[in-house]
Design a protein around this motif. Structure first.
Motif, PDB file in Angstrom:
ATOM      1  N   ALA A 166      23.498 -19.892 -27.951  1.00 29.80           N
ATOM      2  CA  ALA A 166      24.869 -19.762 -26.714  1.00 29.80           C
ATOM      3  C   ALA A 166      26.001 -19.997 -26.754  1.00 29.80           C
ATOM      4  N   PRO A 167      26.950 -19.203 -25.793  1.00 27.27           N
ATOM      5  CA  PRO A 167      27.752 -18.959 -26.100  1.00 27.27           C
ATOM      6  C   PRO A 167      29.400 -19.696 -26.302  1.00 27.27           C
ATOM      7  N   GLY A 168      29.393 -19.657 -27.623  1.00 27.14           N
ATOM      8  CA  GLY A 168      30.483 -20.898 -27.941  1.00 27.14           C
ATOM      9  C   GLY A 168      29.971 -22.111 -28.109  1.00 27.14           C
ATOM     10  N   ASN A 169      28.906 -21.817 -28.277  1.00 27.92           N
ATOM     11  CA  ASN A 169      28.024 -23.928 -28.635  1.00 27.92           C
ATOM     12  C   ASN A 169      26.748 -23.045 -28.430  1.00 27.92           C
ATOM     13  N   ASP A 170      26.404 -23.050 -30.182  1.00 32.02           N
ATOM     14  CA  ASP A 170      24.928 -23.039 -29.996  1.00 32.02           C
ATOM     15  C   ASP A 170      24.249 -24.956 -29.654  1.00 32.02           C
ATOM     16  N   VAL A 171      23.315 -24.760 -30.224  1.00 29.95           N
ATOM     17  CA  VAL A 171      22.635 -25.644 -30.040  1.00 29.95           C
ATOM     18  C   VAL A 171      21.102 -25.994 -31.186  1.00 29.95           C
ATOM     19  N   PHE A 172      20.967 -27.144 -31.231  1.00 25.37           N
ATOM     20  CA  PHE A 172      20.269 -27.209 -32.675  1.00 25.37           C
ATOM     21  C   PHE A 172      19.225 -28.420 -32.021  1.00 25.37           C
ATOM     22  N   TRP A 173      17.496 -28.088 -32.785  1.00 24.29           N
ATOM     23  CA  TRP A 173      16.435 -29.755 -32.244  1.00 24.29           C
ATOM     24  C   TRP A 173      15.856 -29.179 -33.375  1.00 24.29           C
ATOM     25  N   GLU A 174      15.722 -30.477 -33.964  1.00 23.96           N
ATOM     26  CA  GLU A 174      14.888 -30.572 -35.623  1.00 23.96           C
ATOM     27  C   GLU A 174      13.946 -31.500 -34.737  1.00 23.96           C
ATOM     28  N   THR A 175      12.812 -31.537 -35.021  1.00 19.62           N
ATOM     29  CA  THR A 175      11.782 -32.133 -34.793  1.00 19.62           C
ATOM     30  C   THR A 175      10.862 -32.286 -36.231  1.00 19.62           C
ATOM     31  N   THR A 176      10.638 -33.796 -36.480  1.00 18.67           N
ATOM     32  CA  THR A 176      10.275 -34.129 -37.578  1.00 18.67           C
ATOM     33  C   THR A 176       8.985 -35.380 -37.395  1.00 18.67           C
ATOM     34  N   MET A 177       7.407 -34.928 -37.798  1.00 20.54           N
ATOM     35  CA  MET A 177       6.587 -35.118 -37.495  1.00 20.54           C
ATOM     36  C   MET A 177       5.997 -36.183 -39.082  1.00 20.54           C
ATOM     37  N   GLU A 178       5.293 -37.134 -39.022  1.00 20.09           N
ATOM     38  CA  GLU A 178       4.245 -37.957 -39.673  1.00 20.09           C
ATOM     39  C   GLU A 178       3.146 -38.697 -39.641  1.00 20.09           C
ATOM     40  N   SER A 179       1.990 -37.945 -40.275  1.00 19.41           N
ATOM     41  CA  SER A 179       0.328 -38.445 -39.839  1.00 19.41           C
ATOM     42  C   SER A 179       0.103 -39.374 -40.516  1.00 19.41           C
ATOM     43  N   LEU A 180       0.224 -40.740 -40.733  1.00 20.16           N
ATOM     44  CA  LEU A 180      -0.562 -41.184 -41.648  1.00 20.16           C
ATOM     45  C   LEU A 180      -2.403 -41.225 -41.312  1.00 20.16           C
ATOM     46  N   ILE A 181      -3.241 -40.733 -42.912  1.00 24.67           N
ATOM     47  CA  ILE A 181      -4.269 -39.804 -42.456  1.00 24.67           C
ATOM     48  C   ILE A 181      -5.098 -41.474 -42.846  1.00 24.67           C
ATOM     49  N   LEU A 182      -6.450 -42.148 -42.029  1.00 17.48           N
ATOM     50  CA  LEU A 182      -6.856 -43.151 -42.382  1.00 17.48           C
ATOM     51  C   LEU A 182      -8.358 -43.127 -42.194  1.00 17.48           C
ATOM     52  N   ASP A 183      -9.288 -43.597 -43.037  1.00 16.23           N
ATOM     53  CA  ASP A 183     -10.405 -44.262 -42.296  1.00 16.23           C
ATOM     54  C   ASP A 183     -11.454 -43.197 -42.715  1.00 16.23           C
ATOM     55  N   TYR A 184     -11.072 -42.982 -43.797  1.00 16.03           N
ATOM     56  CA  TYR A 184     -11.967 -41.959 -44.057  1.00 16.03           C
ATOM     57  C   TYR A 184     -13.574 -41.806 -44.625  1.00 16.03           C
ATOM     58  N   ARG A 185     -14.861 -40.961 -43.755  1.00 18.09           N
ATOM     59  CA  ARG A 185     -16.303 -41.749 -43.896  1.00 18.09           C
ATOM     60  C   ARG A 185     -16.743 -40.380 -44.624  1.00 18.09           C
TER      61      ARG A 185
END
Length: 419
Positions: free
Chosen positions: A291-310
């Motif tokens: 953006a003119p004069g002022n950039d904007v930043f977006w940071e996305t973090t995702m953590e997936s706990l994976i359970l119950d293997y069959r």
């Protein structure tokens, strides 16, 4: 999970077959059943009936958590196992850990025997918004204070996922009566929502992140075949090896545009030292909106706990899990900083392999997507939608700043914010 509901047009008629099975929790008692919570389509009329006071939260949850993609296409290999010699020690260790994962998941023979897959499950999503307050800077180590908590009880829903090798997939997901569809025909990945209709992701087609949350062991192995081992870590009292993978610069460039730059996208896989299986999947990506004069930043973090293997047909498939998401916008003044946290809990009800009759025609993009054969099969932005995405006036500004995080959507949205 229900696949039928009463015929809302004729009480004496046959029950309606739902496109996506819906959890029992979404169904009220018979006297309270309404067309609002029984029917869902992607046309504008039904979208307007679904979007009420919770429209921003639902749009946020589906836009961010519904059908995210992983950083870059997965290289399909003739043989999953690769030699671990003649590589740096970090890469050799990673290849060895991946080989142990393949054995724990069922073995190379079992994984290679799977040509297609179907999975059906139910989900619960919830979002809470955080922001910096009272003029406190984010770089001073101060805690973020809770600004509001939305729908603490959560939004209920269900999904159906279809997948066919080498890189075809399709998902339909419904949350609180609102539906999102997404898929890939191997050339372009797309998504369709009630508020944005059909549009394609920039760059080459990429796999669905949800598939790598314990549903597709072969794709997990292929993804981390080029990773490095960065050490060990205990996650939820489980000792794990940590593998790291950075998105290639060419992939980041293909996903960027003149106004939106994908600066980085990193994936970590936490593999249990006890079982050899994938225990947690984490990824983070950083976008810069120019953006003119002022950039904007977006940071996305995702953590997936994976359970119950069959074990299903000799293959270990995860049947439950939990994903936590942190969405942070910064780059403006302190008051403009926002942080939103979301959580999804899911369970898998059905899984089946090698689906008969599942052809490539089942994964074709929607008819309103105009594909180009050049420039990496990208989609012309002007032909993606045909009209401008309307703003939702009932939402507070702090919510509207974070309700759309698609890389393509951000370009249009930030322009609207400036106008």
């Amino acid at each position: 999970m229900r696949t039928l509901c009463p015929n809302l047009d004729r009480e004496d008629g046959l029950e309606t077959v739902l496109e996506v099975p819906i959890p029992e929790e979404m169904f009220a008692s018979p006297k309270h059943r309404t067309r609002h919570n029984m029917k869902y389509h992607t046309d504008e009329k039904s979208a307007a009936s679904v979007f009420g006071s919770r429209d921003a939260e639902i749009q946020l949850l589906l836009g961010v958590v519904g059908a995210p993609l992983i950083p870059h296409p997965i290289r399909s290999q003739h043989s999953i196992n690769t030699k671990i010699n003649d590589h740096p020690i970090e890469a050799s260790m990673a290849k060895y850990i991946v080989q142990q994962y393949i054995a724990a998941a069922g073995g190379e023979g079992a994984l290679n025997s799977i040509d297609s897959m179907y999975a059906m499950g139910k989900i619960k999503m919830v979002a809470s918004e955080f922001s910096a307050g009272d003029g406190m800077g984010l770089n001073k180590g101060n805690m973020m204070k809770i600004k509001s908590v939305k729908n603490g009880s959560g939004e209920m829903g269900g999904f159906v996922l279809w997948q066919k090798r080498p890189d075809l997939w399709s998902i339909e997901l419904v949350v609180s009566g609102c539906k999102i569809s997404a898929g890939s025909d191997g050339k372009v990945a797309w998504r369709q929502t009630p508020w944005h209709h059909s549009h394609a992701s920039r760059g080459p087609a990429r796999p669905l992140r949800r598939s790598l949350q314990g549903l597709d062991p072969k794709s997990v192995a292929n993804l981390f075949s080029t990773s490095i081992c960065i050490g060990e870590k205990t996650v939820n009292e489980e000792d794990c090896f940590v593998l790291k993978l950075e998105a290639e610069p060419s992939s980041l460039k293909a996903r960027s545009s003149s106004k939106v730059e994908v600066m980085r996208h990193t994936v970590w896989g936490y593999f249990s030292q006890r079982t050899g299986l994938l225990f947690q999947l984490e990824d983070t990506h950083l976008l810069r909106i120019k953006a003119p004069g002022n950039d904007v930043f977006w940071e996305t973090t995702m953590e997936s706990l994976i359970l119950d293997y069959r074990t299903i047909d000799g293959v270990n498939i995860a049947h439950a899990g939990r994903t936590s998401v942190s969405l942070f916008r910064f780059g403006e003044n302190t008051e403009g900083h926002t942080r939103t946290r979301m959580e999804e809990v899911w369970t898998i009800e059905e899984v089946d392999f090698n689906i008969k009759g599942l052809s490539a025609d089942c994964f074709l993009p929607p008819s309103d997507l105009m594909k180009e054969d050049e420039m990496g099969h990208d989609v012309n932005k002007k032909s993606r939608l045909g009209f401008k995405t309307p703003k939702i006036r009932s939402c507070r500004r702090s919510v509207s700043k974070i309700m759309s995080i698609d890389e393509e959507d951000l370009e249009d949205y930030e322009a609207d914010e400036e106008s």
